[in-house]
Motif scaffolding. Structure first.
Motif, mmCIF file in Angstrom:
data_model
loop_
_atom_site.group_PDB
_atom_site.id
_atom_site.type_symbol
_atom_site.label_atom_id
_atom_site.label_comp_id
_atom_site.label_asym_id
_atom_site.label_seq_id
_atom_site.Cartn_x
_atom_site.Cartn_y
_atom_site.Cartn_z
ATOM 1 N N HIS A 65 0.380 3.303 -3.249
ATOM 2 C CA HIS A 65 -0.773 4.176 -3.070
ATOM 3 C C HIS A 65 -0.565 5.390 -2.175
ATOM 4 O O HIS A 65 -1.528 6.062 -1.838
ATOM 5 C CB HIS A 65 -1.958 3.362 -2.533
ATOM 6 N N ILE A 116 9.675 17.790 -4.562
ATOM 7 C CA ILE A 116 9.842 16.669 -3.642
ATOM 8 C C ILE A 116 11.136 16.875 -2.858
ATOM 9 O O ILE A 116 12.171 17.201 -3.430
ATOM 10 C CB ILE A 116 9.871 15.343 -4.423
ATOM 11 N N LEU A 136 -8.079 5.159 6.525
ATOM 12 C CA LEU A 136 -6.644 5.298 6.369
ATOM 13 C C LEU A 136 -6.325 6.586 5.608
ATOM 14 O O LEU A 136 -6.693 6.729 4.448
ATOM 15 C CB LEU A 136 -6.170 4.081 5.579
ATOM 16 N N PRO A 137 -5.650 7.548 6.236
ATOM 17 C CA PRO A 137 -5.361 8.785 5.520
ATOM 18 C C PRO A 137 -4.161 8.618 4.584
ATOM 19 O O PRO A 137 -3.403 7.664 4.711
ATOM 20 C CB PRO A 137 -5.025 9.759 6.659
ATOM 21 N N GLY A 138 -4.026 9.536 3.650
ATOM 22 C CA GLY A 138 -2.834 9.550 2.814
ATOM 23 C C GLY A 138 -2.875 8.628 1.622
ATOM 24 O O GLY A 138 -1.858 8.346 1.017
ATOM 25 N N HIS A 139 -4.067 8.145 1.257
ATOM 26 C CA HIS A 139 -4.208 7.296 0.080
ATOM 27 C C HIS A 139 -4.294 8.180 -1.165
ATOM 28 O O HIS A 139 -5.197 9.009 -1.283
ATOM 29 C CB HIS A 139 -5.471 6.442 0.218
ATOM 30 N N VAL A 140 -3.335 8.030 -2.074
ATOM 31 C CA VAL A 140 -3.325 8.885 -3.263
ATOM 32 C C VAL A 140 -4.603 8.650 -4.071
ATOM 33 O O VAL A 140 -4.956 7.514 -4.387
ATOM 34 C CB VAL A 140 -2.081 8.615 -4.133
ATOM 35 N N HIS A 178 6.532 9.300 -4.818
ATOM 36 C CA HIS A 178 7.753 10.098 -4.858
ATOM 37 C C HIS A 178 8.991 9.205 -4.958
ATOM 38 O O HIS A 178 9.969 9.560 -5.608
ATOM 39 C CB HIS A 178 7.839 11.003 -3.626
ATOM 40 N N TRP A 192 0.840 -1.193 0.000
ATOM 41 C CA TRP A 192 0.000 0.000 0.000
ATOM 42 C C TRP A 192 0.881 1.252 0.000
ATOM 43 O O TRP A 192 0.631 2.210 -0.752
ATOM 44 C CB TRP A 192 -0.938 -0.007 1.217
ATOM 45 N N GLY A 225 4.474 15.461 -7.299
ATOM 46 C CA GLY A 225 4.789 16.375 -6.199
ATOM 47 C C GLY A 225 3.556 17.059 -5.621
ATOM 48 O O GLY A 225 3.648 17.742 -4.613
ATOM 49 N N ARG A 226 2.397 16.906 -6.270
ATOM 50 C CA ARG A 226 1.179 17.575 -5.813
ATOM 51 C C ARG A 226 0.016 16.600 -5.758
ATOM 52 O O ARG A 226 -1.136 16.997 -5.961
ATOM 53 C CB ARG A 226 0.819 18.721 -6.777
ATOM 54 N N GLU A 227 0.298 15.335 -5.482
ATOM 55 C CA GLU A 227 -0.736 14.307 -5.546
ATOM 56 C C GLU A 227 -1.821 14.553 -4.497
ATOM 57 O O GLU A 227 -1.518 14.685 -3.313
ATOM 58 C CB GLU A 227 -0.129 12.918 -5.311
ATOM 59 N N THR A 262 9.835 19.260 -9.031
ATOM 60 C CA THR A 262 8.420 19.311 -8.691
ATOM 61 C C THR A 262 8.224 19.476 -7.190
ATOM 62 O O THR A 262 7.111 19.384 -6.691
ATOM 63 C CB THR A 262 7.675 18.045 -9.157
ATOM 64 N N ARG A 269 1.780 9.048 -1.262
ATOM 65 C CA ARG A 269 2.655 10.042 -1.899
ATOM 66 C C ARG A 269 4.107 9.617 -1.721
ATOM 67 O O ARG A 269 4.921 9.768 -2.631
ATOM 68 C CB ARG A 269 2.429 11.420 -1.271
#
Ligand SMILES: Nc1ncnc2c1ncn2[C@@H]1O[C@H](COP(=O)(O)OP(=O)(O)OP(=O)(O)O)[C@@H](O)[C@H]1O
Ligand SMILES: [Mg+2]
Lengths: 326, 247
Positions: free
Chosen positions: A192, A214, B113-117, A198, A188, B102-104, A212, A194
């Motif tokens: 899925h 990062i 669950l937080p932070g799932h793109v 990255h 995950w 960089g801006r997902e 960008t 960032r």
């Protein structure tokens, strides 16, 4: 490859695409299972399946760390040695210092993460090439493990720790739960979050990652720390299984871990890879080893077989990249 | 207050002094052409604006605030976008992910669950951006490395325009483009300026620069050799500054 195999592979690949697993590696795994089931009557049984997974657990956990780092176009050659250091550190908490069992877990994980953090600092901040840094850590961690333990195994773990390595809740060995749980979380994270996006971007084009916005330095630091943490977890599982803090544990395991990642479809030069793919890679290696054992083939041949699978996997991958059809 | 103000910006790579004290202003809604010979320092100067390079000396001010010490990510958040000469794309990642690199955007997975793109949103919005720009790509799901040079360039442009920029720096954005695409980029620049976005255009194609820019700044070996308004200059004069023949 001919169009005959290409078409169904393409369909399968699209289906697996969502899970980020390559069809070829899965196909190889299935083919191996079929062949071995025919050749050996005991191969296809639940208990043997657990045997394979149990034998895969330690290297599989290491391979998770290897996958993250390689996806970012890095390398961690210290995985096996850090496993040894973690094994000894964890065992020493209980056997030398008389601390209760949670400190064994804490010690093993912290030793791994700390070694990884040092790797990360040296790579990301001091900007020494990862190959050199982790090659150095390979020696440092192994040496440290031998110093702490006086070159001897540290025996006698508390029962709670042995549970992590030797128990069979619901009939399934605990290390298998640990491997699967860790792999699912790691999958995950890589596919899925960032952080994962990255990581792949960094391995693909560092300048693009930087441009960008990062934070490449922080990302590298985190990646090597994570890799070390995985080695720590693998060290803990190893220790619990053999009831010993072993300073020589994990010798050359880094190569097995990297091999599993590459067989599973991780690009050695970064930018592409998945944890589920790596698990398939690790399973292929486990199945080959197990199968040859069952067929009473000498261990020497096993190494040759794994080496062949590695080269074949990368070759297949290149055909695919060139063809770009699958 | 100008949108962008550079004051005495200097940058050296080892012994090579590339920028020797650049002072420059760009207003919101203004289109400025940045010209100069190969190696004059145009790309380097713009990278000190985006933060990819840290200036050795001098001040970079954006919308009145000193951003000299801020990292690239923070400057992007404030509205500085750049289309890099080498495009800065990740070839193995798909078109949509490159546009959102960089801006997902993220969401909670299963509401927990937080932070799932949020890949669905990335795909949706990337597709909308690609459509709006009239970019011709086979699919936003294929790796950027599989696109042609011109298509890649338009993806880099799409990325710069997706996050409501206030200043867009374009480093040779038309170098790989066919005539039709060049014209659409020039039209795009005009629209951006009308929306109040500041634009800096680096190009060796003087025709394009004269068509799009109301002001032209010429760099010569790391210094500003000329700062000219379009109405008050000519192509011949600009060329003479670029080649260093002007007295
Ligand atoms: N990362 C770097 N390291 C060392 N020198 C650099 C670096 N980047 C640029 N330079 C040098 O700085 C000088 C200016 O380069 P820059 O790329 O800014 O020129 P430019 O005006 O953009 O040229 P062009 O029109 O060819 O794109 C060149 O002499 C180049 O060699
Ligand atoms: Mg340039």
């Amino acid at each position: 490859m001919t169009a005959v195999i290409r078409a169904p592979l393409g369909a399968l690949n699209r289906a697996l695409g969502r899970a980020h697993v390559r069809a070829e590696s899965l196909l190889v795994l299935v083919a191996l299972v079929v062949v071995l089931s025919i050749l050996s009557p005991v191969f296809l049984s639940l208990s043997n399946f657990f045997n394979i997974l149990l034998a895969t657990a330690t290297v599989g956990i290491l391979a998770i760390g290897a996958t993250f780092v390689i996806c970012a176009a890095g390398i961690d050659l210290s995985l096996g040695s850090v496993l040894g250091l973690s094994s000894v550190t964890g065992a020493a908490m209980s056997a030398y210092l008389g601390l209760p069992w949670p400190f064994v877990i804490l010690g093993a994980l912290a030793a791994g993460a700390a070694a990884g953090f040092v790797n990360g600092l040296t790579v990301a901040v001091a900007r020494v090439p990862a190959f050199i840094v982790t090659l150095g850590m390979m020696g440092i961690a192994r040496g440290l493990a031998l110093i702490i333990s006086g070159g001897q195994g540290i025996y006698g773990m508390p029962p709670e720790i042995l549970f992590l390595g030797q128990a069979r809740p619901f009939g399934v060995p605990t290390p298998i739960f640990i491997l699967i749980g860790t792999a699912l979380i790691a999958h995950w994270v890589l596919a899925h979050t960032r952080f994962g996006h990255h990581t792949l971007a960094l391995g693909d084009n560092e300048a693009a990652a930087r441009a960008t916005g990062i934070d490449v330095r922080r990302l590298r630091l985190m990646l090597y720390t994570l890799s070390g943490l995985m080695a720590g977890l693998a060290g803990l599982v190893f220790t619990a299984r053999v009831n010993t803090g072993d300073p020589t544990a994990g010798l050359t395991y880094e190569l097995l871990a990297i091999t599993a990642a590459i067989i599973g479809g991780t690009n050695l030069f970064g930018g592409r890879g998945s944890i589920l793919g790596t698990m398939v890679g690790a399973l292929i290696m486990g199945v080959v080893q197990n199968g040859l054992n069952l067929l009473a083939v000498q261990a020497y041949w096993q190494q040759m077989a794994i080496g062949t699978v590695l080269v074949a996997a990368v070759w297949l991958d290149q055909i695919r990249q060139r063809g770009r059809v699958l | 207050m100008s949108l962008l103000e550079l004051e005495g910006v200097e940058k050296a790579f080892g012994p090579v002094q590339v920028l020797r004290g650049i002072t420059l202003k760009v207003e919101a809604g203004e289109v400025v052409g940045l010209l100069g010979d190969n190696g004059a320092g145009k790309s380097t100067l713009m990278k000190t604006v985006t933060g990819v390079y840290a200036a050795d000396r001098g001040v970079v001010r954006f919308a009145g605030e000193d951003v000299t010490l801020l990292p690239p990510g923070e400057r992007r958040r404030r509205g500085i976008e750049m289309i890099y000469q080498d495009l800065a794309l990740a070839p193995q990642q798909d078109v949509a992910n490159n546009i959102f690199l960089g801006r997902e955007p993220t969401r909670r997975l299963w509401g927990l669950l937080p932070g799932h793109v949020d890949k669905a949103r990335i795909d949706r919005e990337a597709q909308a951006m690609v459509d709006r720009l009239g970019v011709r790509v086979p699919s936003i799901h294929i790796p950027v490395g599989m696109l042609s040079g011109g298509q890649q360039q338009t993806i880099a442009i799409a990325r710069a325009l997706t996050f409501a920029p206030r200043l867009v720096i374009m480093d040779e954005p038309t170098a790989a483009l066919a005539v039709r695409e060049v014209n659409s980029v020039l039209a795009l620049i005009e629209r951006m300026a009308a929306d109040g976005i500041g634009v800096i255009l680096i190009s060796h194609r003087l025709n394009d620069v004269f068509q799009a820019c109301s002001r032209m700044v010429v760099l010569q070996r790391g210094t500003v050799a000329a700062d000219l308004r379009r109405e008050e200059t000519s192509m011949a004069e600009v060329v003479s500054y670029i080649v260093g023949a002007h007295a």
